[in-house]
Scaffold this active site. Structure first.
Site, mmCIF file in Angstrom:
data_model
loop_
_atom_site.group_PDB
_atom_site.id
_atom_site.type_symbol
_atom_site.label_atom_id
_atom_site.label_comp_id
_atom_site.label_asym_id
_atom_site.label_seq_id
_atom_site.Cartn_x
_atom_site.Cartn_y
_atom_site.Cartn_z
ATOM 1 N N ARG A 51 -2.997 6.347 0.852
ATOM 2 C CA ARG A 51 -2.067 5.282 0.471
ATOM 3 C C ARG A 51 -0.609 5.773 0.512
ATOM 4 O O ARG A 51 -0.273 6.781 -0.089
ATOM 5 C CB ARG A 51 -2.423 4.747 -0.922
ATOM 6 C CG ARG A 51 -3.677 3.881 -0.899
ATOM 7 C CD ARG A 51 -4.067 3.406 -2.283
ATOM 8 N NE ARG A 51 -4.577 4.482 -3.107
ATOM 9 C CZ ARG A 51 -5.006 4.329 -4.361
ATOM 10 N NH1 ARG A 51 -4.954 3.141 -4.929
ATOM 11 N NH2 ARG A 51 -5.465 5.351 -5.043
ATOM 12 N N PHE A 111 -1.991 11.924 1.817
ATOM 13 C CA PHE A 111 -0.599 11.978 1.353
ATOM 14 C C PHE A 111 -0.254 13.306 0.688
ATOM 15 O O PHE A 111 0.918 13.626 0.487
ATOM 16 C CB PHE A 111 -0.263 10.789 0.443
ATOM 17 C CG PHE A 111 -0.757 10.897 -0.979
ATOM 18 C CD1 PHE A 111 -2.040 10.523 -1.325
ATOM 19 C CD2 PHE A 111 0.084 11.366 -1.980
ATOM 20 C CE1 PHE A 111 -2.492 10.613 -2.637
ATOM 21 C CE2 PHE A 111 -0.346 11.454 -3.303
ATOM 22 C CZ PHE A 111 -1.648 11.084 -3.625
ATOM 23 N N PHE A 130 -1.898 10.032 -16.505
ATOM 24 C CA PHE A 130 -0.904 10.866 -15.813
ATOM 25 C C PHE A 130 -1.525 11.804 -14.780
ATOM 26 O O PHE A 130 -0.854 12.686 -14.256
ATOM 27 C CB PHE A 130 -0.112 11.693 -16.834
ATOM 28 C CG PHE A 130 0.747 10.849 -17.743
ATOM 29 C CD1 PHE A 130 1.979 10.366 -17.314
ATOM 30 C CD2 PHE A 130 0.320 10.515 -19.014
ATOM 31 C CE1 PHE A 130 2.773 9.582 -18.145
ATOM 32 C CE2 PHE A 130 1.103 9.724 -19.855
ATOM 33 C CZ PHE A 130 2.334 9.257 -19.420
ATOM 34 N N CYS A 189 1.401 5.539 -6.355
ATOM 35 C CA CYS A 189 2.198 5.213 -7.542
ATOM 36 C C CYS A 189 3.715 5.247 -7.379
ATOM 37 O O CYS A 189 4.401 4.317 -7.808
ATOM 38 C CB CYS A 189 1.819 6.155 -8.669
ATOM 39 S SG CYS A 189 0.227 5.723 -9.357
HETATM 40 C C1 UDX Z 1 -4.342 3.233 -9.349
HETATM 41 C C2 UDX Z 1 -3.945 3.194 -10.781
HETATM 42 O O1 UDX Z 1 -5.053 2.958 -11.630
HETATM 43 C C3 UDX Z 1 -2.981 2.234 -11.072
HETATM 44 O O2 UDX Z 1 -2.317 2.709 -12.189
HETATM 45 C C4 UDX Z 1 -2.033 1.976 -10.004
HETATM 46 O O3 UDX Z 1 -1.276 0.899 -10.433
HETATM 47 C C5 UDX Z 1 -2.713 1.689 -8.696
HETATM 48 O O4 UDX Z 1 -3.552 2.648 -8.370
HETATM 49 P P1 UDX Z 1 -6.584 3.555 -8.423
HETATM 50 O O5 UDX Z 1 -7.740 3.894 -9.268
HETATM 51 O O6 UDX Z 1 -5.910 4.660 -7.706
HETATM 52 O O7 UDX Z 1 -5.565 2.758 -9.266
HETATM 53 O O8 UDX Z 1 -6.875 2.357 -7.416
HETATM 54 P P2 UDX Z 1 -8.132 2.130 -6.549
HETATM 55 O O9 UDX Z 1 -8.695 3.418 -6.086
HETATM 56 O O10 UDX Z 1 -7.744 1.087 -5.562
HETATM 57 O O11 UDX Z 1 -9.200 1.527 -7.588
HETATM 58 C C6 UDX Z 1 -9.141 0.274 -8.150
HETATM 59 C C7 UDX Z 1 -10.556 -0.302 -8.138
HETATM 60 O O12 UDX Z 1 -10.575 -1.527 -8.866
HETATM 61 C C8 UDX Z 1 -11.069 -0.629 -6.731
HETATM 62 O O13 UDX Z 1 -12.273 0.073 -6.485
HETATM 63 C C9 UDX Z 1 -11.296 -2.151 -6.762
HETATM 64 O O14 UDX Z 1 -12.420 -2.574 -6.021
HETATM 65 C C10 UDX Z 1 -11.499 -2.383 -8.252
HETATM 66 N N1 UDX Z 1 -11.272 -3.771 -8.691
HETATM 67 C C11 UDX Z 1 -10.128 -4.404 -8.361
HETATM 68 C C12 UDX Z 1 -12.233 -4.392 -9.475
HETATM 69 O O15 UDX Z 1 -13.285 -3.835 -9.766
HETATM 70 N N2 UDX Z 1 -11.996 -5.658 -9.921
HETATM 71 C C13 UDX Z 1 -10.874 -6.339 -9.588
HETATM 72 O O16 UDX Z 1 -10.728 -7.488 -10.001
HETATM 73 C C14 UDX Z 1 -9.914 -5.683 -8.777
HETATM 74 C C1 UDX Z 2 1.610 11.015 -9.270
HETATM 75 C C2 UDX Z 2 2.007 11.662 -10.602
HETATM 76 O O1 UDX Z 2 2.198 13.063 -10.387
HETATM 77 C C3 UDX Z 2 0.936 11.421 -11.653
HETATM 78 O O2 UDX Z 2 1.357 11.935 -12.904
HETATM 79 C C4 UDX Z 2 0.691 9.934 -11.766
HETATM 80 O O3 UDX Z 2 -0.350 9.688 -12.698
HETATM 81 C C5 UDX Z 2 0.340 9.331 -10.428
HETATM 82 O O4 UDX Z 2 1.368 9.623 -9.469
HETATM 83 P P1 UDX Z 2 -0.009 11.637 -7.285
HETATM 84 O O5 UDX Z 2 0.715 10.581 -6.540
HETATM 85 O O6 UDX Z 2 -1.495 11.615 -7.305
HETATM 86 O O7 UDX Z 2 0.451 11.660 -8.813
HETATM 87 O O8 UDX Z 2 0.398 13.088 -6.698
HETATM 88 P P2 UDX Z 2 1.705 14.010 -6.832
HETATM 89 O O9 UDX Z 2 1.232 15.396 -6.968
HETATM 90 O O10 UDX Z 2 2.637 13.527 -7.837
HETATM 91 O O11 UDX Z 2 2.350 13.887 -5.379
HETATM 92 C C6 UDX Z 2 2.958 12.696 -4.936
HETATM 93 C C7 UDX Z 2 3.646 12.929 -3.615
HETATM 94 O O12 UDX Z 2 4.773 13.774 -3.775
HETATM 95 C C8 UDX Z 2 2.783 13.611 -2.559
HETATM 96 O O13 UDX Z 2 3.018 12.996 -1.302
HETATM 97 C C9 UDX Z 2 3.246 15.044 -2.563
HETATM 98 O O14 UDX Z 2 3.038 15.718 -1.345
HETATM 99 C C10 UDX Z 2 4.723 14.851 -2.845
HETATM 100 N N1 UDX Z 2 5.360 16.031 -3.449
HETATM 101 C C11 UDX Z 2 4.973 16.477 -4.676
HETATM 102 C C12 UDX Z 2 6.387 16.670 -2.766
HETATM 103 O O15 UDX Z 2 6.768 16.278 -1.649
HETATM 104 N N2 UDX Z 2 6.988 17.749 -3.358
HETATM 105 C C13 UDX Z 2 6.634 18.219 -4.583
HETATM 106 O O16 UDX Z 2 7.238 19.193 -5.045
HETATM 107 C C14 UDX Z 2 5.590 17.560 -5.264
#
Ligand code: UDX
Ligand code: UDX
Length: 479
Positions: free
Chosen positions: A362, A354, A182, A292
């Site tokens: 992203r 973002f 989370f 996400c």
């Molecule tokens: C997140 C969350 O983990 C996931 O819940 C959500 O669905 C997508 O984004 P995140 O860690 O933010 O993942 O993604 P990212 O920073 O792209 O990292 C994923 C990593 O997995 C990358 O570095 C990629 O190279 C790696 N990867 C992907 C592997 O090592 N093996 C694979 O087969 C595919």
């Molecule tokens: C989110 C969830 O918060 C986290 O629990 C989950 O594991 C992954 O997705 P994240 O996307 O990293 O996390 O950041 P978050 O702080 O939720 O912000 C998401 C987007 O909403 C951002 O673009 C942020 O600027 C926007 N946002 C957030 C608003 O526009 N207003 C708000 O009040 C809060």
């Protein structure tokens, strides 16, 4: 996996000594760093297919592949102590008692469910590698956010190891559990150290306890919720859907404020002080971004439609419609205020991430807003304290733009960037944008000069004294 298989292996839940995490991204990297910090007796191997990313994790602390406040300090103390980054998938899987799958799960771009369902190819390939290289009994933890019932797919692949394994050596067993993350980017380390809750879903009590015992090193027992697998997978999607829904609600209200003369800041405060509603996630802005929210809601919509729950699907789809509309109306407002014409106009974009405190772009609202401004003929100068020029150009797909649309530059120095600009647009709520020297900036801008504050970080009265035209999102006293 049957419990009897597990009992034969006699796994002691307290004795997890070796962990592998597949995926060294925004989730895998910080999560494993914090785990390594609190569990010095567990050796953790984080592996990734991207060797450039791994090199960065092993490189200079100020050039880690992701920016998160506090991450560098933790990495400094645990790296090469009990946290290791490598591309050695085979070796790391082989020695692991527990494996976290933390790979990305983007939206499918083709085939059935394209544009909505998650592309599980990386999860599937991770499961295949685990099935091939694992030894003895292995607990597999779903860390990535996944569609409900993904554990079934993983279980099925792992269960076929006899057909997949080239070596066909000893008998292997697996337990699959779900442990969604989370954390929010920008506050990842705080969220991991002091989580509101830890959710563990699974049917195999041994495996659930093994993971619970790890968390108990720093999380109070009452904060650890255990559920069945499907509740855990679904809860993560729903938590993100609720958060996104709040943002779309407040963004929808921001337009009502602009139309009626109310002020969204005041309305948010008045509404959020009701303890039943709460004051968090009530900041209106240019729309939510990140890896996400959009993906998870699309997934939820896809699940609903697959069960013919069309009214429910429409309801959640509305959250995304408002988000797209909010981004679009920001760009349209800019065009309108600049006399409907952006040709020969220079616009400075403040913020490409973002949200603040991350270098992640992203689904950043900046991407669509910038692309639309480019289409209108504007020349853009982009500034962000943590996103690199390379990443900005990559996100805007600059290399595929027509020659006349390539009028985009990246500039670290804000004052330099503001020179002769017709407008400045604040898109990310970075702290450094809150206290700029507006007197100096106004002097060097082309007049009439505009500031569009989509994050409402500026004091509008001070700026108006300078004769700067200011438009603030959700502010009913805009001109
Ligand atoms: C997140 C969350 O983990 C996931 O819940 C959500 O669905 C997508 O984004 P995140 O860690 O933010 O993942 O993604 P990212 O920073 O792209 O990292 C994923 C990593 O997995 C990358 O570095 C990629 O190279 C790696 N990867 C992907 C592997 O090592 N093996 C694979 O087969 C595919
Ligand atoms: C989110 C969830 O918060 C986290 O629990 C989950 O594991 C992954 O997705 P994240 O996307 O990293 O996390 O950041 P978050 O702080 O939720 O912000 C998401 C987007 O909403 C951002 O673009 C942020 O600027 C926007 N946002 C957030 C608003 O526009 N207003 C708000 O009040 C809060």
């Amino acid at each position: 996996m049957s419990t009897s298989k597990l009992q034969i292996k006699n796994i002691d839940p307290l004795k997890i000594s070796n962990i592998c995490c597949i995926g060294a991204g925004y989730v895998g990297g910080p999560t494993m760093a914090v785990l390594a910090n609190y569990c010095p007796n567990i050796k953790i191997n984080v592996v990734d297919i991207n060797s450039e990313r791994i090199d960065k994790w092993n490189g200079e602390l100020n050039e880690l592949p992701i920016f998160e406040p506090g991450l560098d300090l933790i990495i400094k103390s645990v790296r090469k102590r009990n946290l290791f980054f490598s591309t050695d998938l085979r070796g790391s899987i082989k020695s692991a008692d527990m494996i976290f799958i933390s790979v990305n799960t983007p939206i499918k771009t083709k085939g059935i469910g394209a544009g909505q369902a998650s592309d599980l190819s990386w999860v599937e390939s991770s499961a295949r590698q685990i099935s091939k290289f694992a030894k003895g009994h292995t607990i597999v933890v779903e860390k990535s956010t996944l569609p409900v019932k993904t554990a079934e797919i993983i279980q099925s692949i792992l269960g076929s190891y006899e057909d997949l394994d080239d070596e066909k050596t000893e008998k292997k067993t697996f337990s699959v559990i779900s442990n969604p993350e989370f954390l929010a980017e920008g506050t990842a380390i705080e969220n991991l150290k002091f989580p509101d809750r830890v959710l563990i879903g699974g049917e195999d009590q041994f495996a659930v306890d093994a993971l619970k015992n790890i968390y108990l090193n720093w999380v109070k027992e009452e904060k650890i919720i255990t559920t069945n697998l499907w509740s855990s997978e679904l809860s993560k999607l729903i938590a993100n859907a609720f958060l996104a829904q709040r943002i779309s609600s407040i963004n929808a209200v921001s337009m009502i404020c602009e139309s009626t003369g109310a002020n969204i800041k005041e309305v948010s405060k008045a509404v959020g002080t009701d303890s039943r509603i709460g004051d968090k996630f009530l900041d209106s802005g240019p729309g939510f971004g990140g890896s996400c929210f959009k993906k998870d809601i699309l997934n939820l919509v896809y699940i609903c439609r697959s069960f013919s729950l069309n009214e429910v699907a429409d309801y959640w789809e509305g959250v995304l419609l408002i988000n797209d509309w909010q981004q679009e109306r920001v760009y349209k407002t800019i065009v309108k205020k600049l006399y409907g014409n952006l040709n020969e106009k220079k616009i400075l974009i403040l913020g490409f991430a973002f949200k603040a405190n991350t270098n992640d772009t992203r689904n950043s609202p900046s991407i669509d807003i910038c692309n639309n401004l480019i289409k209108e003929g504007a020349s853009l100068v982009i500034n962000d304290p943590k996103v690199s020029e390379k990443e900005v150009f990559h996100s805007l797909n600059i290399y595929n733009l027509k020659k006349e649309q390539k009028n985009i530059t990246f500039e670290k120095d804000i004052v330099q960037a503001a020179n002769k600009a017709d407008a400045i647009v604040i898109l990310t709520d970075w702290e450094q944008y809150k206290n700029l020297n507006w007197e100096q900036i106004y002097k060097i801008m082309r007049k009439p000069a505009w500031v569009f504050d989509t994050r409402r970080v500026l004091s509008i009265e001070t700026l108006k004294e300078l004769k700067l035209n200011v438009w603030q999102l959700g502010n009913g006293s805009n001109d």
